[in-house]
Design an enzyme around this catalytic site. Structure first.
Site, short mmCIF file in Angstrom:
data_model
loop_
_atom_site.label_atom_id
_atom_site.label_comp_id
_atom_site.label_asym_id
_atom_site.label_seq_id
_atom_site.Cartn_x
_atom_site.Cartn_y
_atom_site.Cartn_z
NE ARG A 80 0.65 -11.20 2.04
CZ ARG A 80 -0.66 -10.59 2.01
NH1 ARG A 80 -0.79 -9.66 2.57
NH2 ARG A 80 -1.45 -11.43 1.60
CG ASP A 92 -4.03 -9.04 -0.04
OD1 ASP A 92 -3.81 -9.63 1.09
OD2 ASP A 92 -4.59 -7.80 -0.19
CG HIS A 120 1.65 -1.82 8.49
ND1 HIS A 120 0.94 -2.05 7.37
CD2 HIS A 120 1.66 -0.58 8.70
CE1 HIS A 120 0.27 -1.03 7.02
NE2 HIS A 120 1.08 -0.03 7.78
CG ASP A 160 -4.21 -4.66 -2.23
OD1 ASP A 160 -4.25 -5.68 -1.74
OD2 ASP A 160 -4.32 -3.40 -1.78
CB ALA A 168 -7.86 -5.37 2.84
CB ALA A 207 -1.31 4.27 7.62
CG MET A 266 -1.72 -2.41 3.16
SD MET A 266 -2.29 -2.01 4.89
CE MET A 266 -3.00 -0.54 4.85
CE LYS A 314 -3.14 -5.81 8.61
NZ LYS A 314 -2.78 -5.14 7.36
#
Length: 289
Positions: free
Chosen positions: A179, A30, A74, A205, A32, A63, A67, A71
């Site tokens: 994802r 990944d 999201h 993460d 970030a 928020a 994750m 986006k």
């Protein structure tokens, strides 16, 4: 928080350096919270600011919740949360629609593009880990929830700092979706010419990122301290009480294992010893499924 200079990935001993990582072929990372942007701060704060443009208040914790998704997805997921959806209903007199997701996304994108370069610093040890993998003949893939427009700003800055995977898949590159489906991970397999998905390790993460790797049939390694689930900025981490840090890490560990992570470590600089363990397991006939 100070940044240590590593001569080799943490937790690897000189004896391990001579041990082969066969039959592993590739590691897929990944971005970030994994390779860059300790704490996964860039997308989190921008979601808060994008919703504020519509007079909708969301917390950093809210928020962070979805994750790892693309986006657009999201934002869609955030608008499905009752507390956020109720605010939208009160503000606009109706439940949020797909067109509303588009509208928030349209605000989010230029803000993210403008800010992402500020969060391109490598996580401690990441450049050394990538060099270590290449020296051992492993291919390096990557995928992210960031759209391609955002990556266009992030990739040059990251490359200048030593973060340059062999292949990168953006969150909006594939018509099949992102994802937690396996598609971005498998796109890396195809692009890198990997002969067996079981010889790949997905490092992430987030829960959707771990689920992505499991659905692709890969080994999965979750990251706690550096990533979204713990969520410290470098400054917050430097000042946080030790017991609070350990409590956050413990919660993140449980969450990532429940998502399917085979191993959980604190950050990418701890990856070497886990890869040796996975390679040894494979040589003994154990597979990720």
């Amino acid at each position: 928080m100070t940044t240590a200079t590593l001569s080799r990935p943490a937790a690897e001993t000189p004896n391990q350096e001579s041990v082969s990582l066969a039959p592993l072929q590739a590691v897929i990372f990944d971005w970030a919270g994994t390779l860059v942007d300790f704490g996964s701060l860039a997308p989190t704060q921008i979601f808060v600011e994008a919703f504020a443009c519509f007079d909708i208040t969301i917390t950093l914790a809210q928020a962070r919740g979805p994750m790892g998704l693309s986006k657009w997805d999201h934002i869609h997921q955030l608008l499905q949360e009752p507390a956020i959806g109720q605010q939208w209903q009160a503000r606009f007199g109706r439940a949020p629609t797909r067109e509303d997701v588009d509208a928030v996304y349209a605000r989010f994108m230029p803000m993210q593009i403008a800010k992402v370069g500020e969060f391109s610093a490598p996580i401690d040890g990441a450049p050394q880990v990538l060099a270590w993998l290449r020296a051992r003949g492993l291919k390096i893939g990557s995928c992210t929830g960031y759209p391609r427009e955002v990556l266009a700003q992030l990739l040059p800055a990251a490359a200048a700092a030593g973060i340059a995977p062999d292949h990168v898949v953006a969150g909006d590159d594939l018509s099949a979706g992102g994802r937690p489906g396996p598609f971005m991970a498998l796109a890396n397999v195809l692009a890198l010419g990997v002969g067996d998905v079981r010889a790949c390790v997905k490092v992430d993460d987030t829960v959707p990122g771990i689920e992505e790797g499991r659905r692709a049939g890969m080994w999965c390694v979750g990251l706690t301290l550096s990533g979204n689930e713990v969520g410290y900025s470098p400054q917050e981490y430097a000042q946080a009480p030790a017991d609070e840090v350990e409590a956050r890490i413990a919660r993140a560990d449980v969450k990532l294992r429940q998502a399917g992570a085979h191993h959980v470590i604190r950050s990418v600089k701890d990856l070497a010893s886990v890869l040796h363990t996975i390679a040894a397991d494979m040589r003994a006939g154990r597979m990720p499924g």
